[in-house]
Design a protein around this motif. Structure first.
Motif, PDB file in Angstrom:
ATOM      1  N   ARG A 198     -23.572  30.174  86.611  1.00  0.00           N
ATOM      2  CA  ARG A 198     -23.016  28.815  86.515  1.00  0.00           C
ATOM      3  C   ARG A 198     -22.270  28.610  85.203  1.00  0.00           C
ATOM      4  NH1 ARG A 198     -27.725  27.303  89.553  1.00  0.00           N
ATOM      5  NH2 ARG A 198     -28.969  27.179  87.633  1.00  0.00           N
ATOM      6  N   GLU A 199     -22.857  29.076  84.098  1.00  0.00           N
ATOM      7  CA  GLU A 199     -22.211  28.903  82.800  1.00  0.00           C
ATOM      8  C   GLU A 199     -20.926  29.730  82.702  1.00  0.00           C
ATOM      9  OE1 GLU A 199     -22.869  26.662  80.805  1.00  0.00           O
ATOM     10  OE2 GLU A 199     -24.851  26.042  81.524  1.00  0.00           O
ATOM     11  N   PHE A 200     -20.941  30.920  83.317  1.00  0.00           N
ATOM     12  CA  PHE A 200     -19.721  31.728  83.347  1.00  0.00           C
ATOM     13  C   PHE A 200     -18.631  30.996  84.130  1.00  0.00           C
ATOM     14  CE2 PHE A 200     -17.207  35.303  85.254  1.00  0.00           C
ATOM     15  CZ  PHE A 200     -16.647  35.750  84.075  1.00  0.00           C
ATOM     16  N   GLY A 201     -19.026  30.338  85.224  1.00  0.00           N
ATOM     17  CA  GLY A 201     -18.069  29.545  85.998  1.00  0.00           C
ATOM     18  C   GLY A 201     -17.493  28.405  85.186  1.00  0.00           C
ATOM     19  N   ASP A 202     -18.337  27.736  84.399  1.00  0.00           N
ATOM     20  CA  ASP A 202     -17.851  26.643  83.543  1.00  0.00           C
ATOM     21  C   ASP A 202     -16.851  27.172  82.517  1.00  0.00           C
ATOM     22  OD1 ASP A 202     -19.484  24.900  84.879  1.00  0.00           O
ATOM     23  OD2 ASP A 202     -21.064  24.871  83.346  1.00  0.00           O
ATOM     24  N   TYR A 203     -17.143  28.354  81.981  1.00  0.00           N
ATOM     25  CA  TYR A 203     -16.230  28.947  81.002  1.00  0.00           C
ATOM     26  C   TYR A 203     -14.884  29.261  81.647  1.00  0.00           C
ATOM     27  CZ  TYR A 203     -14.357  32.121  77.476  1.00  0.00           C
ATOM     28  OH  TYR A 203     -13.549  32.713  76.531  1.00  0.00           O
ATOM     29  N   LEU A 204     -14.909  29.867  82.825  1.00  0.00           N
ATOM     30  CA  LEU A 204     -13.673  30.183  83.532  1.00  0.00           C
ATOM     31  C   LEU A 204     -12.879  28.923  83.853  1.00  0.00           C
ATOM     32  CD1 LEU A 204     -14.603  32.974  86.116  1.00  0.00           C
ATOM     33  CD2 LEU A 204     -13.140  33.192  84.116  1.00  0.00           C
ATOM     34  N   PHE A 205     -13.570  27.886  84.311  1.00  0.00           N
ATOM     35  CA  PHE A 205     -12.910  26.632  84.673  1.00  0.00           C
ATOM     36  C   PHE A 205     -12.162  26.050  83.472  1.00  0.00           C
ATOM     37  CE2 PHE A 205     -12.757  22.037  85.416  1.00  0.00           C
ATOM     38  CZ  PHE A 205     -12.267  21.989  86.716  1.00  0.00           C
ATOM     39  N   THR A 206     -12.808  26.073  82.313  1.00  0.00           N
ATOM     40  CA  THR A 206     -12.173  25.545  81.102  1.00  0.00           C
ATOM     41  C   THR A 206     -11.024  26.438  80.650  1.00  0.00           C
ATOM     42  OG1 THR A 206     -14.335  24.653  80.449  1.00  0.00           O
ATOM     43  CG2 THR A 206     -12.621  24.697  78.771  1.00  0.00           C
ATOM     44  N   LEU A 207     -11.196  27.759  80.804  1.00  0.00           N
ATOM     45  CA  LEU A 207     -10.132  28.691  80.432  1.00  0.00           C
ATOM     46  C   LEU A 207      -8.896  28.475  81.302  1.00  0.00           C
ATOM     47  CD1 LEU A 207      -9.357  31.117  78.649  1.00  0.00           C
ATOM     48  CD2 LEU A 207     -10.301  32.609  80.419  1.00  0.00           C
ATOM     49  N   VAL A 208      -9.111  28.192  82.583  1.00  0.00           N
ATOM     50  CA  VAL A 208      -7.995  27.898  83.486  1.00  0.00           C
ATOM     51  C   VAL A 208      -7.227  26.667  82.999  1.00  0.00           C
ATOM     52  CG1 VAL A 208      -7.400  27.099  85.812  1.00  0.00           C
ATOM     53  CG2 VAL A 208      -9.014  28.971  85.520  1.00  0.00           C
ATOM     54  N   GLU A 209      -7.949  25.659  82.529  1.00  0.00           N
ATOM     55  CA  GLU A 209      -7.292  24.442  82.031  1.00  0.00           C
ATOM     56  C   GLU A 209      -6.499  24.718  80.759  1.00  0.00           C
ATOM     57  OE1 GLU A 209      -6.151  20.467  80.968  1.00  0.00           O
ATOM     58  OE2 GLU A 209      -6.234  21.748  82.739  1.00  0.00           O
ATOM     59  N   LEU A 210      -7.057  25.537  79.865  1.00  0.00           N
ATOM     60  CA  LEU A 210      -6.328  25.870  78.637  1.00  0.00           C
ATOM     61  C   LEU A 210      -5.041  26.610  78.987  1.00  0.00           C
ATOM     62  CD1 LEU A 210      -6.193  25.859  75.569  1.00  0.00           C
ATOM     63  CD2 LEU A 210      -7.535  27.979  75.570  1.00  0.00           C
ATOM     64  N   GLY A 211      -5.121  27.533  79.936  1.00  0.00           N
ATOM     65  CA  GLY A 211      -3.921  28.239  80.366  1.00  0.00           C
ATOM     66  C   GLY A 211      -2.901  27.290  80.965  1.00  0.00           C
ATOM     67  N   ARG A 212      -3.373  26.351  81.789  1.00  0.00           N
ATOM     68  CA  ARG A 212      -2.452  25.379  82.416  1.00  0.00           C
ATOM     69  C   ARG A 212      -1.689  24.602  81.363  1.00  0.00           C
ATOM     70  NH1 ARG A 212      -1.674  20.266  83.517  1.00  0.00           N
ATOM     71  NH2 ARG A 212      -3.426  19.671  82.191  1.00  0.00           N
ATOM     72  N   ARG A 213      -2.370  24.223  80.307  1.00  0.00           N
ATOM     73  CA  ARG A 213      -1.722  23.464  79.243  1.00  0.00           C
ATOM     74  C   ARG A 213      -0.674  24.292  78.502  1.00  0.00           C
ATOM     75  NH1 ARG A 213      -4.493  19.142  76.487  1.00  0.00           N
ATOM     76  NH2 ARG A 213      -5.897  18.066  77.911  1.00  0.00           N
ATOM     77  N   LYS A 214      -0.841  25.605  78.546  1.00  0.00           N
ATOM     78  CA  LYS A 214       0.118  26.506  77.903  1.00  0.00           C
ATOM     79  C   LYS A 214       1.192  26.988  78.873  1.00  0.00           C
ATOM     80  CE  LYS A 214      -2.331  26.547  74.072  1.00  0.00           C
ATOM     81  NZ  LYS A 214      -1.841  25.903  72.817  1.00  0.00           N
ATOM     82  N   GLY A 215       1.203  26.405  80.077  1.00  0.00           N
ATOM     83  CA  GLY A 215       2.211  26.786  81.057  1.00  0.00           C
ATOM     84  C   GLY A 215       1.872  28.058  81.816  1.00  0.00           C
ATOM     85  N   ILE A 216       0.591  28.435  81.814  1.00  0.00           N
ATOM     86  CA  ILE A 216       0.160  29.665  82.476  1.00  0.00           C
ATOM     87  C   ILE A 216      -0.669  29.319  83.703  1.00  0.00           C
ATOM     88  CG2 ILE A 216      -1.225  31.760  82.254  1.00  0.00           C
ATOM     89  CD1 ILE A 216      -0.670  31.607  79.213  1.00  0.00           C
TER      90      ILE A 216
END
Length: 268
Positions: A198-216
């Motif tokens: 579950r915690e790994f999923g939370d980390y991935l979810f947040t990483l996806v958002e950081l990438g989105r903000r960078k246009g990725i």
């Protein structure tokens, strides 16, 4: 009279529709005659993934072929719906045309937006107005449940941001990402597999958002990473074969040596 830019594709679509009519005619193909829009769903998904692969490979010919295959399935579905009497291909096209015009008042009307944020705000507002009186009353009701998880995470974060529910700055996301990393490490140390997942999923979810903000887009970025790894590994296997080496019996250091050779060759 010379042909317009719309004449050629219209003629090609008509010819493909004629092929579909022949396939499902009484004396047509037994397999095609048994199909329904529902049974074609898996084929549509498969052809769509093949189209995406063709596009990302950078091969225009492959993309052309796969685009035609996707179009075939879509027209096949449209024909079946029309024969059921539910709606026609023209109904679908007209509905989409009206929707695109309605959602782009800055192109087809006199609406003006000062920035992309205002454009997305209007897009979401228009969608909410369109969904009044339907089952799609909430922000995520239009989110397809069958999306691959990584793509779904991107869409969730994107829709949240368009509706004003997101971190105020990239730095805030980065800080939250560090917190999620720490929580994952704590869960790993605890030895609880479910908590770790579950915690790994939370980390991935947040990483996806950081990438989105960078246009990725995380899904595309990971796909490129997958393809890069597969390409390098295949070249590593080729090097081993050229040198009469058995890759499966090589040590990790030896394989890493081949891997570095491949990377250096790519750079040169």
């Amino acid at each position: 009279m010379s042909e317009t830019k719309h004449d050629v594709p219209a003629k090609a679509l008509r010819e493909l529709l004629d092929v579909i009519d022949a396939l499902i005619a009484p004396d047509g193909c037994p397999w095609d005659k048994e199909q329904t829009p529902l049974t074609l769903c898996d084929y549509l998904a498969e052809e769509t993934f093949e189209l995406i692969e063709g596009i990302r490979s950078g091969d225009p010919k492959e993309a052309m072929e796969e685009l035609g295959d996707v179009m075939f399935i879509l027209l096949f579905m449209a024909t079946l719906y029309e024969r059921e009497g539910t709606h026609t291909l023209a109904d679908s096209i007209n509905f989409s045309t009206a929707k695109m015009i309605r959602r782009h008042p800055h192109v087809f009307g006199d609406k003006r937006f000062d920035n992309i944020g205002e454009l997305w705000d209007n897009w979401e507002k228009t969608k909410r107005e369109e969904n009044k009186g339907t089952a799609r009353k909430r922000v995520f009701d239009s989110l397809p449940s069958g999306l691959p998880p990584l793509l779904k995470a991107y869409r969730i974060n994107s829709k949240s941001a368009r509706n004003g529910f997101t971190w105020e700055s990239d730095r805030d996301v980065e800080e939250h990402l560090r917190q999620e990393w720490d929580e994952w490490q704590e869960a790993m140390a605890s030895g609880h597999a479910d908590d770790s997942e579950r915690e790994f999923g939370d980390y991935l979810f947040t990483l996806v958002e950081l990438g989105r903000r960078k246009g990725i887009k995380a899904n595309a970025a990971l796909d490129f990473a997958n393809q890069k790894f597969l390409s390098r590994f295949a070249k590593m296997e080729e090097l081993a074969e050229m040198r009469c080496l058995d890759l499966t019996s090589m040590s990790l250091d030896e394989m890493n040596g081949l891997w570095d050779e491949v990377k250096n060759w790519e750079k040169s």
